[in-house]
Write a protein that holds these residues in place. Structure first.
Motif, mmCIF file in Angstrom:
data_model
loop_
_atom_site.group_PDB
_atom_site.id
_atom_site.type_symbol
_atom_site.label_atom_id
_atom_site.label_comp_id
_atom_site.label_asym_id
_atom_site.label_seq_id
_atom_site.Cartn_x
_atom_site.Cartn_y
_atom_site.Cartn_z
ATOM 1 N N UNK A 89 87.313 -15.300 103.352
ATOM 2 C CA UNK A 89 87.046 -16.613 102.768
ATOM 3 C C UNK A 89 86.081 -16.501 101.603
ATOM 4 N N UNK A 90 85.971 -17.593 100.935
ATOM 5 C CA UNK A 90 85.123 -17.645 99.757
ATOM 6 C C UNK A 90 84.079 -18.710 100.009
ATOM 7 N N UNK A 91 82.833 -18.418 99.655
ATOM 8 C CA UNK A 91 81.775 -19.370 100.007
ATOM 9 C C UNK A 91 80.800 -19.544 98.860
ATOM 10 N N UNK A 92 80.259 -20.736 98.790
ATOM 11 C CA UNK A 92 79.188 -20.969 97.819
ATOM 12 C C UNK A 92 78.283 -22.075 98.345
ATOM 13 N N UNK A 93 77.027 -22.047 97.947
ATOM 14 C CA UNK A 93 76.113 -23.152 98.225
ATOM 15 C C UNK A 93 75.539 -23.612 96.898
ATOM 16 N N UNK A 125 80.038 -24.751 100.661
ATOM 17 C CA UNK A 125 81.485 -24.946 100.714
ATOM 18 C C UNK A 125 82.146 -23.608 100.994
ATOM 19 N N UNK A 126 83.142 -23.674 101.844
ATOM 20 C CA UNK A 126 83.792 -22.447 102.284
ATOM 21 C C UNK A 126 85.302 -22.676 102.251
ATOM 22 N N UNK A 127 85.982 -21.826 101.532
ATOM 23 C CA UNK A 127 87.438 -21.962 101.432
ATOM 24 C C UNK A 127 88.060 -20.811 102.194
ATOM 25 N N UNK A 128 89.010 -21.135 103.108
ATOM 26 C CA UNK A 128 89.655 -20.029 103.823
ATOM 27 C C UNK A 128 91.041 -19.751 103.235
ATOM 28 N N UNK A 179 92.785 -31.381 104.938
ATOM 29 C CA UNK A 179 92.423 -29.957 105.005
ATOM 30 C C UNK A 179 90.938 -29.742 104.699
ATOM 31 N N UNK A 180 90.205 -30.862 104.642
ATOM 32 C CA UNK A 180 88.780 -30.753 104.309
ATOM 33 C C UNK A 180 87.947 -31.269 105.478
ATOM 34 N N UNK A 181 86.950 -30.509 105.837
ATOM 35 C CA UNK A 181 86.010 -30.951 106.871
ATOM 36 C C UNK A 181 84.622 -30.966 106.262
#
Lengths: 768, 327
Positions: A608-612, A477-480, A516-518
């Motif tokens: 951006x912020x990312x996590x798996x 997941x990646x939030x911009x 706003x979600x893909x």
């Protein structure tokens, strides 16, 4: 006078139902398919639609005998034909490394045995086996080239006739090795309880071969980007299982094999196995050093990508006179190929559905000179349910009991097979809702008592169940800075609307609006996922979506709290209370605690912020028995003179835990019911055993239901979460949508006519 | 597909000339059957003569008959006010056939020229005397559920697939054909053939002849008609059995009757003896049952289609009942 109830039926209300009927109790609102526009405008790209530079086309030539060896292949005319680049067979195919090193296929096999190896040797195992690939610069040139190939065979005596060979059925090898195998013989209680039961039913049931036949033909575009780097645009149900399979087959590191299946136009199970045509395309691409596209013909869909196996079943059921089950003996023989042992869970529900103290099940396979079957929607359970739910109806009739009353009499509040409590089971709620919706009170016990004009009217019901399966899955997941959330997972979407459901879970977890979600899927390079199959996607990937969203929240919380001041409140906030509103992060119920994401990212100097995050099944799986349930009701009209059957109405109720995406869930149930109508009334792939060759192998001869066969289908969900099954509370519903439909229709036909048809499909000739 | 020449023509004469010039040439109109057959290498014409530009789409009353151009589309005929009013049986039969999309492409002439849908004819790996004389009949001892019960031979037990033709044979239509030697008229009942020893021939059209029109004489069958098609699904399937029934009833007495069956023979099967048994009798189930029994005389079933011996008469009775009491 009602001339034909099917012709006079009101316009389908299904769409209306989908829009209106779903109680958005709290969490999930109806969302249109996120990729719907792409699909209806043609912008969605399927596996056969990648026009790579230098793309060439392969066409397969199949065997015309059912067993023997290839004596010779005359490919001279084909090779000389315009545009033909190669004529590939076992004679000249390059060596596939995985074929040489192992007898058993190297990857984790979905089916026990030795999968058919494309162009490996001169053996012919079944009629319709791929023998030659003709590769040419255009499809038409490849087709013409294929028409010129002459193959000589040494024929051997073949066996394709199930009935004639049933005495040769055997215990599957896996059951021989492991007495705990799901297909090993099973006994609960007194083995001989049936013999002394006061009321008995003893009947045989036959399900013909059915073929998945999704709208999209099986297609692959294979491209060797380098000698050791392979890209496949492949119509499959799992990108990573396919990646593993071909990495091993071609002796490559998995990261060198990329599998793309962004869009899949239906599959119903035939993409759960990797098939010889895929290897054929990969071999061809290697040999001509160009990307190769290979699309099966509709006819080849009958012999190259599996089918629901022809299955014989016998049920002996005993009960007391007041309707308590005493014993169920259920036997099944399913056909398989000579080279692989396909097995399925035909008998599982007999062990757990009803409170019978004594149960025996016995599963056998019959090896024939045919291609290997593969799971087809509602796989073995749909087959087993036809027998079990028909038998339940027969017993209820013998006892003079209402079929629902009989089922309630034998309802079980815990799993008698695993001897564990259910995680959840709301089947009684399904009975209640369905009874009312179908108008069960109009049903009369005595067949032939209700008429509409000349037509006989009948009502029937069937129960379905399928394991609430869950596997490991991971989501990135990646939030911009604009508050857009991008998620990725390797899972495929073969039609149920996976992207839509995942967007809804993410929105529900974060508060970010769905637009706003893909959710990107269908690419083996994305985080971990298995096959889309066995109703396990929402239960497996959904929790990973939730976990990734929650991890993002934790990261944000920590980042915000570290700034101190009014933001310190975030440090102690619960993650459930962190919400996103209009680009701001907030603590619910605390108006002063608001942080603008853009500002926050700027302050922290990040884009951006990312996590798996990965999610796995937990220990609840050992403490509870987890199943989804369904209930199908049918009203049929049957013409007494001509045997025409019109399914007038179907009511389906699903106990599938939380309904994440009401519209696509309803779509699943309607599609499943439609498939069930096909099972019950129209579908049958017939072999002429003199040749071992299918004679009904196109859409003119293999009848899938058309719109005129499909009535108003009313869908309901219990919509109560099962959080023991998985954190999102879903139990899966793709399979239960079809399981129980065919017996509901067969039972309704009995109620209308007094004719008990135990061999599907129920065509007009069986009712006159 | 195998390569072929393609020419367009705009008059019947030009079309006949064009087709006469090449040994293995075929006319093509809607192409809804021929193109399928070519894709499967079942028919491999060297030349296609496209006749779609020939002005043969008219549907009109000419004196005491209705004349329908050979290129009139199935949907156009089915929806024609004139046909619905004066030949409702024909309209019903057309709407029972194929799908809306195919009816929008397929022509009346092409409908008559349809090849059988026998599974063995359609698979070049299987024996079929119709596709290749001398190979044997795959259906005779094979999966013959859909096959004929009337007028079969040891060479072929295939059925004619059209719905429209069942109505046309009942309505005493005439086929108008243009050939190298000029125009001729063929009674509809003599247009299609029984298989005999030459199952490769579906009909009696001579070499290079072109169907230009169908003529249907005025009749009294404007109200009490019904086309009943029994099939394996509700739409888009060939008939297992179909019956075209037309009655002229006065004071509950049958003055005149027409009856024909589909799904039972290599040609549209007119039931003349059964018609005679209806005339002069009251329009009752007993009359219909008696006619149905007469209709089935001489029927012969094969391994998988014995049910037609029962479904056939039942369908006749039901079609007559529906005709006697139109909705």
């Amino acid at each position: 006078m009602l001339r034909n109830p099917c012709e006079s039926k009101e316009k389908s209300l299904n769409q209306q139902i989908m829009n209106e009927a779903f109680f958005d109790k709290k969490d999930y609102k109806s969302l249109d398919r996120v990729d719907g526009r792409l699909k209806v405008t043609g912008a969605a790209r399927y596996s056969a639609e990648y026009q790579l530079p230098g793309l060439v086309y392969a066409v397969l030539v199949e065997s015309k005998i059912a067993k023997g060896t290839i004596k010779s292949i005359d490919s001279r005319a084909a090779e000389r034909a315009p545009g033909v680049l190669a004529v590939i067979s076992h004679v000249n195919a390059i060596k596939v490394p995985g074929y040489q090193t192992s007898n058993q296929h190297p990857s984790e096999p979905p089916v026990n045995g030795q999968p058919l190896r494309a162009f490996y040797d001169n053996n012919v195992y079944y009629n319709g086996q791929p023998i030659v690939a003709v590769v040419a610069s255009t499809l038409e040139k490849a087709q013409f080239g294929a028409s010129l190939v002459k193959i000589q065979y040494e024929k051997e005596q073949h066996k394709t006739d199930f009935d004639a060979n049933m005495d040769n059925a055997v215990l599957p090898a896996q059951a021989k090795k492991n007495p705990k195998s799901p297909v090993a013989d099973y006994n609960r209680g007194d083995k001989n309880a049936f013999v002394n039961a006061p009321v008995k039913i003893d009947a045989e049931y036959v399900l013909p071969t059915e073929v998945h036949n999704p709208m999209e033909l099986q297609a692959i575009t294979a491209y060797w980007e380098a000698d050791d780097r392979l890209t496949l645009y492949d119509k499959v149900q799992g990108t990573q299982p396919t990646q593993q399979h071909f990495a091993k087959e071609w002796n490559l590191p998995p990261e060198n094999v990329k599998v793309i299946a962004t869009f899949v136009g239906g599959a119903f199970g035939n993409g759960l196995h990797n098939w010889p045509h895929e290897t054929a395309a990969i071999i061809a691409a290697k040999q001509v050093k160009k990307p190769v596209k290979l699309v099966l013909t509709r006819e080849q869909m009958f012999t190259m990508v599996g089918y629901r196996p022809y299955t014989w079943q016998k049920i002996q059921m005993g009960a007391t006179k007041d309707g308590k089950l005493v014993a169920i003996n259920h036997e099944s023989v399913g056909q398989t190929s000579s080279y692989e042992e396909f097995t399925e869970s035909t008998l599982q529900q007999t062990r757990m559905m009803y409170a019978s103290p004594n149960v025996n099940t016995r599963y056998r396979i019959l090896k024939l000179d045919v291609s290997t079957p593969i799971w087809m929607r509602g796989p073995g359970e749909a087959t087993g349910a036809f027998a079990l739910e028909s038998a339940m109806d027969e017993m209820a009739f013998s006892l003079g009991m209402d079929p629902i009353e009989f089922r309630l009499m034998n309802y079980t509040d815990s799993d008698p097979d695993k001897q564990l409590p259910w995680s959840t089971k709301y089947l009684k709620e399904c009975y209640d809702a369905g009874k009312e919706k179908i108008g069960w009170d109009k049903r009369k016990m005595q067949p032939g008592s209700v008429r509409s004009g000349e037509w006989l009217v009948g009502y029937g019901m069937g129960t379905g169940t399928f394991g609430a399966n869950r596997g490991a899955a991971a989501v990135r997941a990646q939030l911009d800075a604009d508050g857009n959330l991008l998620m990725q997972c390797a899972i495929t979407d073969i039609g149920p609307g996976t992207g839509t459901a995942m967007v809804q879970i993410a929105s529900n977890t974060t508060g970010i609006s769905t637009d706003k979600i893909i959710f990107q899927l269908g690419n083996s390079q994305f985080p971990k996922a298995g096959n889309q199959g066995g109703s396990s996607t929402v239960n497996s990937v959904g929790p990973a979506v939730q976990a990734a969203c929650n991890a993002l929240k934790e990261q944000l919380k920590t980042m915000i709290a570290s700034k101190g001041g009014s933001n310190a409140a975030f440090a102690s906030a619960k993650k459930e209370d962190i919400v996103f509103v209009n680009g701001q992060v907030q603590i619910a119920g605390n108006d002063s605690a608001k942080v603008d994401i853009r500002t926050l990212f700027k302050q922290n100097n990040i884009q951006k912020m990312e996590t798996t995050q990965e999610s796995r099944p937990d220990e609840n799986r050992n403490k509870y028995s987890m199943y989804a349930f369904s209930m199908h009701f049918a009203e049929v009209h049957v013409h007494p003179l001509t045997g025409q059957v019109c399914v007038k109405k179907v009511v389906c109720c699903g106990d599938a835990g939380t309904i994440i995406s009401p519209k696509t869930a309803a779509n699943q149930m309607i599609g499943g019911a439609t498939g069930g109508i096909g099972m019950a009334l129209t579908e049958s792939a017939v072999i002429d055993h003199r040749f071992g060759r299918y004679v009904t192998k196109d859409f003119a001869e293999y009848h899938v239901p058309v719109h005129a066969d499909v009535p108003h289908i009313e869908v309901f969900f219990v919509n109560k979460p099962d959080t023991l099954a998985d954190p999102v509370g879903s139990k899966g519903l793709g399979e239960i949508a079809i399981i129980g439909v065919a017996p509901a229709i067969a039972n309704a036909i009995f109620n209308a006519t007094g004719k008990r048809i135990r061999e599907l499909p129920i065509t007009p000739d069986k009712l006159i | 597909m195998i390569q072929f020449q393609y020419v367009r023509t705009s008059t019947p004469k030009a079309a006949v000339d064009a087709v006469s010039k090449t040994q293995n040439a075929r006319f093509i109109a809607g192409g809804t059957n021929l193109v399928d057959l070519m894709k499967r290498n079942i028919m491999t014409p060297e030349k296609l003569v496209d006749i779609n530009n020939i002005p043969l789409k008219g549907i009109e009353q000419q004196g005491n008959k209705i004349v329908i151009g050979a290129l009139a589309l199935n949907s156009q005929v089915a929806d024609s006010k004139l046909v619905q009013e004066k030949l409702p049986l024909l309209s019903q039969s057309l709407n029972a056939g194929a799908s809306a999309q195919i009816r929008n492409m397929a022509t009346v002439g092409g409908n008559m020229m349809q090849r059988t849908r026998c599974n063995y004819f359609y698979d070049t790996a299987m024996p079929c005397n119709k596709r290749e004389p001398g190979l044997g009949c795959g259906a005779l001892e094979g999966f013959n559920r859909m096959h004929a019960i009337f007028g079969t031979s040891e060479k072929c037990i295939a059925v004619h697939p059209s719905d429209m033709c069942i109505a046309l044979v009942a309505l005493d239509a005439t086929v108008v054909a243009a050939g190298p030697k000029g125009e001729r008229r063929i009674p509809f009942a003599e247009f299609h053939r029984l298989p005999g020893d030459t199952p490769e021939k579906d009909n009696n059209l001579m070499e290079n002849e072109l169907i230009t029109a169908i003529e249907i004489p005025d009749n009294a069958f404007t109200r009490n008609v019904h086309y009943l098609k029994i099939r394996d699904r509700a739409s888009y399937a060939f008939a297992v059995i179909s019956v075209a029934a037309a009655l002229h009833i006065e004071n509950n007495t049958i003055k005149d009757a027409r009856l024909a069956m589909g799904g039972v023979s290599h040609k549209p099967w007119r039931l003349s003896e059964a018609e005679k048994a209806l005339i002069g009798k009251p329009a009752s189930e007993k009359t219909f049952r008696n006619a149905a029994e007469i209709a089935m005389q001489g029927a012969k079933a094969y391994k998988h289609n014995a049910f037609k011996l029962k479904l056939g008469p039942n369908t006749i009775v039901q079609a007559l009942k529906n005709a006697a009491e139109p909705v």
